[in-house]
Design a protein around this motif. Structure first.
Motif, PDB file in Angstrom:
ATOM      1  N   ARG A  11       3.711  16.163   5.875  1.00 47.08           N
ATOM      2  CA  ARG A  11       4.464  17.352   5.458  1.00 47.08           C
ATOM      3  C   ARG A  11       5.495  17.792   6.492  1.00 47.08           C
ATOM      4  NH1 ARG A  11       1.626  22.218   2.524  1.00 47.08           N
ATOM      5  NH2 ARG A  11       3.832  22.536   2.100  1.00 47.08           N
ATOM      6  N   ASN A  12       5.294  17.437   7.741  1.00 45.73           N
ATOM      7  CA  ASN A  12       6.225  17.837   8.801  1.00 45.73           C
ATOM      8  C   ASN A  12       7.242  16.751   9.150  1.00 45.73           C
ATOM      9  OD1 ASN A  12       5.121  20.511   9.557  1.00 45.73           O
ATOM     10  ND2 ASN A  12       3.296  19.311  10.039  1.00 45.73           N
ATOM     11  N   ALA A  13       7.259  15.666   8.402  1.00 47.21           N
ATOM     12  CA  ALA A  13       8.064  14.501   8.781  1.00 47.21           C
ATOM     13  C   ALA A  13       9.534  14.844   8.974  1.00 47.21           C
ATOM     14  CB  ALA A  13       7.905  13.400   7.731  1.00 47.21           C
ATOM     15  N   THR A  14      10.181  15.342   7.941  1.00 43.93           N
ATOM     16  CA  THR A  14      11.624  15.590   8.032  1.00 43.93           C
ATOM     17  C   THR A  14      11.939  16.661   9.062  1.00 43.93           C
ATOM     18  OG1 THR A  14      11.861  14.941   5.710  1.00 43.93           O
ATOM     19  CG2 THR A  14      13.695  16.142   6.713  1.00 43.93           C
ATOM     20  N   ARG A  15      11.129  17.701   9.107  1.00 40.21           N
ATOM     21  CA  ARG A  15      11.361  18.777  10.078  1.00 40.21           C
ATOM     22  C   ARG A  15      11.322  18.241  11.499  1.00 40.21           C
ATOM     23  NH1 ARG A  15       8.268  21.765  13.291  1.00 40.21           N
ATOM     24  NH2 ARG A  15       6.314  20.991  12.396  1.00 40.21           N
ATOM     25  N   LEU A  16      10.324  17.455  11.820  1.00 44.61           N
ATOM     26  CA  LEU A  16      10.192  16.931  13.182  1.00 44.61           C
ATOM     27  C   LEU A  16      11.321  15.958  13.527  1.00 44.61           C
ATOM     28  CD1 LEU A  16       6.327  16.341  13.340  1.00 44.61           C
ATOM     29  CD2 LEU A  16       7.636  18.145  14.483  1.00 44.61           C
ATOM     30  N   LEU A  17      11.697  15.119  12.578  1.00 47.75           N
ATOM     31  CA  LEU A  17      12.786  14.176  12.818  1.00 47.75           C
ATOM     32  C   LEU A  17      14.098  14.913  13.074  1.00 47.75           C
ATOM     33  CD1 LEU A  17      11.939  11.547  10.052  1.00 47.75           C
ATOM     34  CD2 LEU A  17      11.920  11.111  12.515  1.00 47.75           C
ATOM     35  N   VAL A  18      14.395  15.902  12.246  1.00 52.31           N
ATOM     36  CA  VAL A  18      15.654  16.637  12.392  1.00 52.31           C
ATOM     37  C   VAL A  18      15.658  17.471  13.667  1.00 52.31           C
ATOM     38  CG1 VAL A  18      17.133  18.418  11.385  1.00 52.31           C
ATOM     39  CG2 VAL A  18      16.131  16.658   9.923  1.00 52.31           C
ATOM     40  N   GLU A  19      14.553  18.124  13.963  1.00 53.35           N
ATOM     41  CA  GLU A  19      14.485  18.913  15.193  1.00 53.35           C
ATOM     42  C   GLU A  19      14.729  18.041  16.417  1.00 53.35           C
ATOM     43  OE1 GLU A  19      10.737  20.916  15.239  1.00 53.35           O
ATOM     44  OE2 GLU A  19      11.381  22.499  13.845  1.00 53.35           O
ATOM     45  N   ARG A  20      14.157  16.864  16.421  1.00 56.05           N
ATOM     46  CA  ARG A  20      14.359  15.945  17.547  1.00 56.05           C
ATOM     47  C   ARG A  20      15.818  15.513  17.637  1.00 56.05           C
ATOM     48  NH1 ARG A  20      13.068  14.692  22.398  1.00 56.05           N
ATOM     49  NH2 ARG A  20      12.394  12.588  22.877  1.00 56.05           N
ATOM     50  N   ALA A  21      16.416  15.216  16.497  1.00 60.61           N
ATOM     51  CA  ALA A  21      17.819  14.795  16.485  1.00 60.61           C
ATOM     52  C   ALA A  21      18.742  15.922  16.939  1.00 60.61           C
ATOM     53  CB  ALA A  21      18.209  14.332  15.084  1.00 60.61           C
ATOM     54  N   GLU A  22      18.484  17.131  16.467  1.00 63.28           N
ATOM     55  CA  GLU A  22      19.362  18.251  16.781  1.00 63.28           C
ATOM     56  C   GLU A  22      19.233  18.692  18.239  1.00 63.28           C
ATOM     57  OE1 GLU A  22      21.531  20.309  14.294  1.00 63.28           O
ATOM     58  OE2 GLU A  22      21.539  18.134  13.944  1.00 63.28           O
ATOM     59  N   GLU A  23      18.019  18.668  18.756  1.00 59.15           N
ATOM     60  CA  GLU A  23      17.830  19.154  20.136  1.00 59.15           C
ATOM     61  C   GLU A  23      18.349  18.161  21.171  1.00 59.15           C
ATOM     62  OE1 GLU A  23      13.154  17.732  20.834  1.00 59.15           O
ATOM     63  OE2 GLU A  23      13.645  19.794  20.331  1.00 59.15           O
ATOM     64  N   THR A  24      18.441  16.895  20.800  1.00 57.93           N
ATOM     65  CA  THR A  24      18.882  15.871  21.748  1.00 57.93           C
ATOM     66  C   THR A  24      20.302  15.372  21.485  1.00 57.93           C
ATOM     67  OG1 THR A  24      17.994  14.064  20.394  1.00 57.93           O
ATOM     68  CG2 THR A  24      16.510  15.043  22.028  1.00 57.93           C
ATOM     69  N   GLY A  25      20.804  15.582  20.267  1.00 59.84           N
ATOM     70  CA  GLY A  25      22.110  15.049  19.902  1.00 59.84           C
ATOM     71  C   GLY A  25      22.115  13.540  19.769  1.00 59.84           C
ATOM     72  N   CYS A  26      20.942  12.949  19.526  1.00 54.96           N
ATOM     73  CA  CYS A  26      20.856  11.490  19.443  1.00 54.96           C
ATOM     74  C   CYS A  26      21.371  10.987  18.100  1.00 54.96           C
ATOM     75  CB  CYS A  26      19.423  11.017  19.681  1.00 54.96           C
ATOM     76  SG  CYS A  26      18.286  11.441  18.365  1.00 54.96           S
ATOM     77  N   ASP A  27      21.620   9.676  18.029  1.00 50.37           N
ATOM     78  CA  ASP A  27      22.152   9.049  16.829  1.00 50.37           C
ATOM     79  C   ASP A  27      21.062   8.482  15.935  1.00 50.37           C
ATOM     80  OD1 ASP A  27      24.825   9.501  17.650  1.00 50.37           O
ATOM     81  OD2 ASP A  27      24.722   7.752  18.959  1.00 50.37           O
ATOM     82  N   MET A  28      19.884   8.244  16.482  1.00 51.10           N
ATOM     83  CA  MET A  28      18.745   7.767  15.698  1.00 51.10           C
ATOM     84  C   MET A  28      17.465   8.325  16.286  1.00 51.10           C
ATOM     85  SD  MET A  28      17.099   3.906  15.353  1.00 51.10           S
ATOM     86  CE  MET A  28      18.224   3.193  14.154  1.00 51.10           C
ATOM     87  N   VAL A  29      16.559   8.749  15.411  1.00 46.27           N
ATOM     88  CA  VAL A  29      15.204   9.092  15.825  1.00 46.27           C
ATOM     89  C   VAL A  29      14.280   8.045  15.224  1.00 46.27           C
ATOM     90  CG1 VAL A  29      13.376  10.814  15.867  1.00 46.27           C
ATOM     91  CG2 VAL A  29      15.765  11.550  15.801  1.00 46.27           C
TER      92      VAL A  29
END
Length: 267
Positions: A98-116
Motif C-alpha cells: 500500500r505504501n509502494a508509490t508513496r515511498l518511491l516518489v518520496e525517495r525520488a523527490e527528496e533526492t532528485g534522482c532519475d531512478m528509484v
C-alpha cells in the motif's frame, strides 16, 4: 506541496484470476495522484470486462484495448498515452504494498534522482522471500550503479521494470521503448537504455512489490540455456556499449563478458 502525477502501467493478457487483486492494490495506494493505465492485450478471458468495471468506479483508471501484440508493444502503447511525471510498471498477476508509490516518489523527490530501485518480495505459493542488493544511502552516479550491476548482471532486481520508478521526461526525450522483437529480457534492455541517459540513482530498502512466481510464464516455460545464450548474445552489444560510453569497459572487461553466462536468480 502537490503530489506529482504518477502513471501506473499494467499490461494485461488473460489475467482474470489475479487481475482484481492487482488493480485493487494500485487503487488502494496511500498516494492518490495516480493515472492508472490498464492495457488489455487482446485477452480471451474476462480481463477486459474486469478492467471496464473498475474504470466505472475509479476516474483515475483508463482502459486501453488493443489486439494481442505482446508485453513490449503493450507497454510501449501505454507509454505513448501516459501523462505522469513518473512512470511505474506493474504486472497483472502481481501486487503492490500500500505504501509502494508513496515511498518511491518520496525517495525520488527528496533526492532528485532519475531512478528509484526498490527491493521486492518473491511469492512462491505460501512462501515469501525478500530480494535486493543496494543499501538506502546517498544517490549513486551512473558509473557507480553500472559497477554494482556487474556483480549481479542477470538479477531480477536490476533487470525488471516493476521494482523501479522512472522519470517520463527521460524516456520521452530519448524515446526509450521496449524492444518488440524480444520475448525475454526486453525489460533489461529497456533499463540499459534508461541508464545510458540517467545520472542519479537511489535505492529503497523497503520491499514494495510482490512478484508472484508463475510457472506458466515465458521465463519458466520457454527459456532454456540455449535460448538464454542466444538472447544474451543479441543484447550484449547494448550492454557493452553502456560500459564503453561511461569508460569502464577496458577496466572490467572480464566481468562484462560474464553476463553472457550468468543465470537469473529468483525467477
Amino acid at each position: 506541496m502537490s503530489e506529482p502525477l504518477v502513471s501506473v502501467i499494467v499490461p494485461i493478457y488473460n489475467a482474470a484470476s489475479d487481475l482484481a487483486g492487482c488493480i485493487q492494490s494500485i487503487r488502494k495506494q496511500r498516494y492518490e495522484n495516480l493515472e492508472i493505465l490498464l492495457v488489455n492485450d487482446g485477452s480471451e478471458d474476462v480481463s477486459l470486462p474486469i478492467c471496464d468495471m473498475y474504470a466505472r468506479i475509479d476516474p483515475r483508471i483508463t482502459v486501453l484495448n488493443r489486439p494481442n501484440s505482446g508485453v513490449s508493444a503493450t507497454r510501449n502503447y501505454a507509454m505513448e498515452h501516459a501523462h505522469g511525471q513518473y512512470l511505474q510498471f506493474v504486472d497483472s498477476d502481481d501486487w503492490l504494498d500500500r505504501n509502494a508509490t508513496r515511498l518511491l516518489v518520496e525517495r525520488a523527490e527528496e533526492t532528485g534522482c532519475d531512478m528509484v530501485i526498490a527491493r521486492y518480495c518473491r511469492v512462491d505459493g505460501p512462501h515469501q522471500t525478500i530480494h535486493g542488493f543496494l543499501s538506502e544511502g546517498p544517490c549513486l552516479t551512473q558509473r557507480e550503479l553500472a559497477r554494482h550491476l556487474l556483480d549481479e548482471p542477470a538479477s531480477f532486481y536490476y533487470g525488471v521494470m516493476w521494482n523501479k520508478l522512472y522519470k517520463r521526461a527521460i524516456i520521452e526525450t530519448h524515446h526509450i521503448r521496449c524492444n518488440e522483437e524480444l520475448t525475454w529480457s526486453e525489460d533489461f534492455l529497456f533499463n540499459l537504455e534508461y541508464i545510458r541517459y540517467a545520472n542519479r540513482f537511489c535505492a529503497l530498502e523497503t520491499p514494495v512489490y510482490y512478484y508472484r512466481k508463475n510457472n506458466k510464464s515465458i521465463t519458466a516455460t520457454k527459456v532454456n540455456l540455449l535460448n538464454a545464450v542466444k538472447v544474451k548474445t543479441s543484447l550484449f552489444p547494448y550492454y557493452k556499449q553502456l560500459y564503453t560510453e561511461i569508460g569502464l569497459y577496458e577496466q572490467f572487461k572480464p566481468q562484462i563478458y560474464r553476463y553472457l553466462f550468468s543465470v537469473a536468480e529468483h525467477g
